[in-house]
Design a protein around this motif. Structure first.
Motif, PDB file in Angstrom:
ATOM      1  N   TYR A 198       0.833  -1.207   0.000  1.00 18.89           N
ATOM      2  CA  TYR A 198       0.000   0.000   0.000  1.00 18.89           C
ATOM      3  C   TYR A 198       0.869   1.259   0.000  1.00 18.89           C
ATOM      4  N   TYR A 199       1.873   1.297   0.844  1.00 15.09           N
ATOM      5  CA  TYR A 199       2.749   2.472   0.934  1.00 15.09           C
ATOM      6  C   TYR A 199       3.533   2.679  -0.362  1.00 15.09           C
ATOM      7  N   LEU A 200       4.038   1.594  -0.932  1.00 12.80           N
ATOM      8  CA  LEU A 200       4.758   1.706  -2.206  1.00 12.80           C
ATOM      9  C   LEU A 200       3.835   2.236  -3.301  1.00 12.80           C
ATOM     10  N   ALA A 201       2.585   1.816  -3.279  1.00 14.70           N
ATOM     11  CA  ALA A 201       1.620   2.296  -4.271  1.00 14.70           C
ATOM     12  C   ALA A 201       1.336   3.790  -4.078  1.00 14.70           C
ATOM     13  N   LEU A 202       1.244   4.215  -2.839  1.00 16.41           N
ATOM     14  CA  LEU A 202       1.004   5.636  -2.560  1.00 16.41           C
ATOM     15  C   LEU A 202       2.169   6.502  -3.031  1.00 16.41           C
ATOM     16  N   LYS A 203       3.372   6.035  -2.783  1.00 15.37           N
ATOM     17  CA  LYS A 203       4.567   6.824  -3.076  1.00 15.37           C
ATOM     18  C   LYS A 203       4.959   6.801  -4.555  1.00 15.37           C
TER      19      LYS A 203
ATOM     20  N   GLY B  26      16.216   0.336  -2.976  1.00  8.72           N
ATOM     21  CA  GLY B  26      15.044   0.155  -2.128  1.00  8.72           C
ATOM     22  C   GLY B  26      14.058  -0.758  -2.815  1.00  8.72           C
ATOM     23  N   TYR B  27      12.803  -0.506  -2.592  1.00  7.96           N
ATOM     24  CA  TYR B  27      11.739  -1.361  -3.124  1.00  7.96           C
ATOM     25  C   TYR B  27      10.712  -0.532  -3.879  1.00  7.96           C
ATOM     26  N   ALA B  28      10.162  -1.141  -4.912  1.00  9.21           N
ATOM     27  CA  ALA B  28       9.118  -0.510  -5.722  1.00  9.21           C
ATOM     28  C   ALA B  28       8.165  -1.607  -6.191  1.00  9.21           C
ATOM     29  N   LEU B  29       6.983  -1.199  -6.592  1.00 14.66           N
ATOM     30  CA  LEU B  29       6.011  -2.166  -7.117  1.00 14.66           C
ATOM     31  C   LEU B  29       6.409  -2.618  -8.510  1.00 14.66           C
ATOM     32  N   MET B  30       6.131  -3.868  -8.819  1.00 16.83           N
ATOM     33  CA  MET B  30       6.377  -4.410 -10.155  1.00 16.83           C
ATOM     34  C   MET B  30       5.153  -4.240 -11.049  1.00 16.83           C
TER      35      MET B  30
ATOM     36  N   GLU C 288     -12.039 -16.270  -0.920  1.00 17.12           N
ATOM     37  CA  GLU C 288     -11.061 -15.986  -1.974  1.00 17.12           C
ATOM     38  C   GLU C 288     -11.576 -14.943  -2.956  1.00 17.12           C
ATOM     39  N   ASP C 289     -12.823 -15.056  -3.351  1.00 14.99           N
ATOM     40  CA  ASP C 289     -13.404 -14.083  -4.285  1.00 14.99           C
ATOM     41  C   ASP C 289     -13.408 -12.676  -3.695  1.00 14.99           C
ATOM     42  N   ALA C 290     -13.700 -12.579  -2.399  1.00 15.08           N
ATOM     43  CA  ALA C 290     -13.711 -11.271  -1.739  1.00 15.08           C
ATOM     44  C   ALA C 290     -12.313 -10.656  -1.743  1.00 15.08           C
ATOM     45  N   LEU C 291     -11.293 -11.438  -1.437  1.00 15.56           N
ATOM     46  CA  LEU C 291      -9.918 -10.928  -1.453  1.00 15.56           C
ATOM     47  C   LEU C 291      -9.473 -10.561  -2.869  1.00 15.56           C
ATOM     48  N   LYS C 292      -9.906 -11.327  -3.838  1.00 14.33           N
ATOM     49  CA  LYS C 292      -9.538 -11.043  -5.233  1.00 14.33           C
ATOM     50  C   LYS C 292     -10.220  -9.782  -5.753  1.00 14.33           C
ATOM     51  N   SER C 293     -11.355  -9.443  -5.172  1.00 17.94           N
ATOM     52  CA  SER C 293     -12.114  -8.295  -5.670  1.00 17.94           C
ATOM     53  C   SER C 293     -11.588  -6.948  -5.168  1.00 17.94           C
ATOM     54  N   VAL C 294     -10.692  -6.954  -4.208  1.00 22.54           N
ATOM     55  CA  VAL C 294     -10.148  -5.716  -3.653  1.00 22.54           C
ATOM     56  C   VAL C 294      -8.697  -5.551  -4.108  1.00 22.54           C
ATOM     57  N   THR C 295      -8.444  -4.479  -4.829  1.00 20.04           N
ATOM     58  CA  THR C 295      -7.075  -4.197  -5.279  1.00 20.04           C
ATOM     59  C   THR C 295      -6.462  -3.091  -4.420  1.00 20.04           C
ATOM     60  N   ILE C 296      -5.165  -2.956  -4.536  1.00 20.87           N
ATOM     61  CA  ILE C 296      -4.472  -1.875  -3.834  1.00 20.87           C
ATOM     62  C   ILE C 296      -4.989  -0.529  -4.331  1.00 20.87           C
ATOM     63  N   ALA C 297      -5.300  -0.437  -5.603  1.00 21.96           N
ATOM     64  CA  ALA C 297      -5.877   0.808  -6.146  1.00 21.96           C
ATOM     65  C   ALA C 297      -7.191   1.150  -5.451  1.00 21.96           C
ATOM     66  N   ASP C 298      -7.985   0.146  -5.133  1.00 18.13           N
ATOM     67  CA  ASP C 298      -9.243   0.375  -4.409  1.00 18.13           C
ATOM     68  C   ASP C 298      -8.979   0.982  -3.038  1.00 18.13           C
ATOM     69  N   LEU C 299      -7.908   0.554  -2.399  1.00 18.97           N
ATOM     70  CA  LEU C 299      -7.585   1.047  -1.048  1.00 18.97           C
ATOM     71  C   LEU C 299      -7.097   2.479  -1.078  1.00 18.97           C
ATOM     72  N   ILE C 300      -6.466   2.851  -2.177  1.00 21.57           N
ATOM     73  CA  ILE C 300      -5.955   4.212  -2.322  1.00 21.57           C
ATOM     74  C   ILE C 300      -7.123   5.152  -2.593  1.00 21.57           C
TER      75      ILE C 300
END
Length: 131
Positions: free
Chosen positions: A15-20, A62-66, A119-131
């Motif tokens: 989540y933090y990597l996606a924000l940054k 450091g680290y970044a999203l792929m 599993e379907d519930a976890l698959k339906s939520v992306t990091i973009a959704d959290l942002i």
């Protein structure tokens, strides 16, 4: 069932990597996210194996999203960190049942439906959704 702390840390890191949207050092991740710095590499190693995070070497390392945040689901992260995603032993690939009843057991069938919903519930939520 409760997710382990490593999984919680992994979600926070992604989540933090996606924000940054840039390469972030392990020390920054540790400081901002309140994760022990020596634990960061353990978590990111699993995230790298799942092709979610990449490690960048060098002075600006450091680290970044792929992947883009919309392409990373909670399921991707959780399944890369947890030993198993199955809510019961009989749902594992070997189908172990002490009664040898998985083919006709009503409890097994009910748990299979719960597993799919989980599993379907976890698959339906992306990091973009959290942002």
């Amino acid at each position: 069932m409760q997710l382990n702390i490593t999984t919680d840390y992994a979600i926070r890191i992604v989540y933090y990597l996606a924000l940054k949207e840039e390469t972030i050092t392990a020390s920054e991740l540790a400081s901002v996210l309140k994760i022990p710095v020596n634990y960061i590499s353990k978590i990111t190693k699993k995230l790298k194996a799942a092709e979610i995070v990449q490690a960048c070497e060098g002075i600006k390392g450091g680290y970044a999203l792929m992947k883009k945040p919309g392409m990373i689901s909670l399921f991707d992260i959780v399944s890369s960190m947890e030993v198993t995603m199955k809510i019961n032993r009989c749902l594992e690939p070997d189908g172990f049942c002490s009664r040898n009843a998985t083919d006709y057991c009503n409890v097994h069938k009910a748990l299979l439906n719960v597993q799919k919903t989980y599993e379907d519930a976890l698959k339906s939520v992306t990091i973009a959704d959290l942002i």
